[in-house]
Write an enzyme that holds these catalytic residues in place. Structure first.
Site, short mmCIF file in Angstrom:
data_model
loop_
_atom_site.label_atom_id
_atom_site.label_comp_id
_atom_site.label_asym_id
_atom_site.label_seq_id
_atom_site.Cartn_x
_atom_site.Cartn_y
_atom_site.Cartn_z
N ASP A 68 -16.74 3.76 3.05
CA ASP A 68 -16.72 5.30 2.32
C ASP A 68 -18.67 5.04 1.62
O ASP A 68 -18.47 4.39 1.86
CB ASP A 68 -15.20 5.43 1.50
N ASN A 136 -6.67 0.83 -8.69
CA ASN A 136 -5.29 2.10 -9.21
C ASN A 136 -4.47 1.96 -7.91
O ASN A 136 -3.62 3.59 -7.72
CB ASN A 136 -5.56 3.58 -9.29
N HIS A 138 -5.98 2.34 -4.91
CA HIS A 138 -6.52 2.95 -3.97
C HIS A 138 -6.77 1.77 -2.55
O HIS A 138 -7.08 0.79 -2.93
CB HIS A 138 -7.33 3.73 -4.53
N GLU A 143 -7.07 8.26 -2.77
CA GLU A 143 -7.05 8.16 -3.97
C GLU A 143 -5.05 8.17 -4.39
O GLU A 143 -3.98 9.25 -3.79
CB GLU A 143 -7.01 8.93 -5.46
#
Length: 239
Positions: A68, A136, A138, A143
């Site tokens: 990414d 979180n 991800h 996300e």
């Protein structure tokens, strides 16, 4: 099938992960390997480079693919995934330019997604994808949200991700990323998931529950046939 190994500490985790990368290259000298960035794989990459040099392993046909990238900051910014992999993989190994495939970080659109997807396809897909889990939950920059994108896409970053440690040197607020999608990741022949680092206890607990949910994108790895999950047992002990 998922193979979960609790390692005594981060050093042991990193050593095992680097050995898995080495073994892949020895078995498949033209391997295509997707790499995550950030604090979790940092020591893995250091050990990996050391072992490549110490054992004189031929990596000239290996291609590394960035998982990414942050959108909206110059590619040469110290905050980018590009700079991270240049510093910890490309430069220490002396990779040729074509051996590190990565997203652009400015003026990106769907054509950039298509470019990376086509490069991966031209090499017969990813042989291994090395991943971490975000605070979180991800995976890459996929996300948590009600609906997840299966393919490579530009993502809107959750507030917690916008304060990622890598972005402290970005110089401007980053709100978007570009990332391989969950289907792209799950198409990899082998996945190596590293769980280490502070502040992830809630996400890790939910991941290890083995329930697949869009609120923890990493949980989709339970659908893959060949996942090795290495956990820093000093931070996340086996219950």
């Amino acid at each position: 099938m998922q193979y979960i190994q609790y390692c005594d500490n981060y050093d042991v985790l990193s050593d095992r992960a680097s050995e898995q990368l080495i073994t892949l290259i020895q078995n498949k000298p033209d391997a295509t390997i997707c790499l995550a960035t950030g604090g979790t794989p940092l020591l893995t990459y250091r050990y990996f480079v050391e072992k490549i040099n110490q054992r004189n392993i031929d990596f000239n046909r290996v291609v590394f693919v960035k998982l990414d990238e942050w959108v909206g900051i110059p590619l040469n910014s110290p905050a980018t995934c590009e700079s991270f992999l240049q510093q910890h993989i490309a430069q220490p190994l002396g990779l040729r330019a074509e051996q590190l495939v990565g997203f652009q970080s400015e003026n990106v659109n769907e054509q950039e997604c298509e470019r990376i997807t086509e490069i991966i396809a031209s090499r017969g897909g990813l042989d291994l994808c090395l991943l971490g889990i975000g605070k979180n939950g991800h995976l890459g920059l996929n996300e948590p949200t009600e609906l997840l994108e299966p393919f490579c896409h530009i993502s809107v970053l959750e507030e917690k991700t916008r304060h990622h440690d890598m972005l402290k040197t970005a110089g401007s607020r980053v709100t978007h990323g570009i990332t391989l999608g969950l289907k792209d990741i799950l198409n990899a022949k082998e996945i190596l998931l590293l769980i280490a680092g502070e502040g992830k206890h809630d996400a890790v607990e939910k991941y290890l529950a083995a329930s697949v949910t869009t609120t923890i994108p990493a949980s989709f790895l339970w659908l893959h046939r060949n996942v090795s999950c290495l956990i820093d047992g000093s931070q996340y002990p086996d219950k």
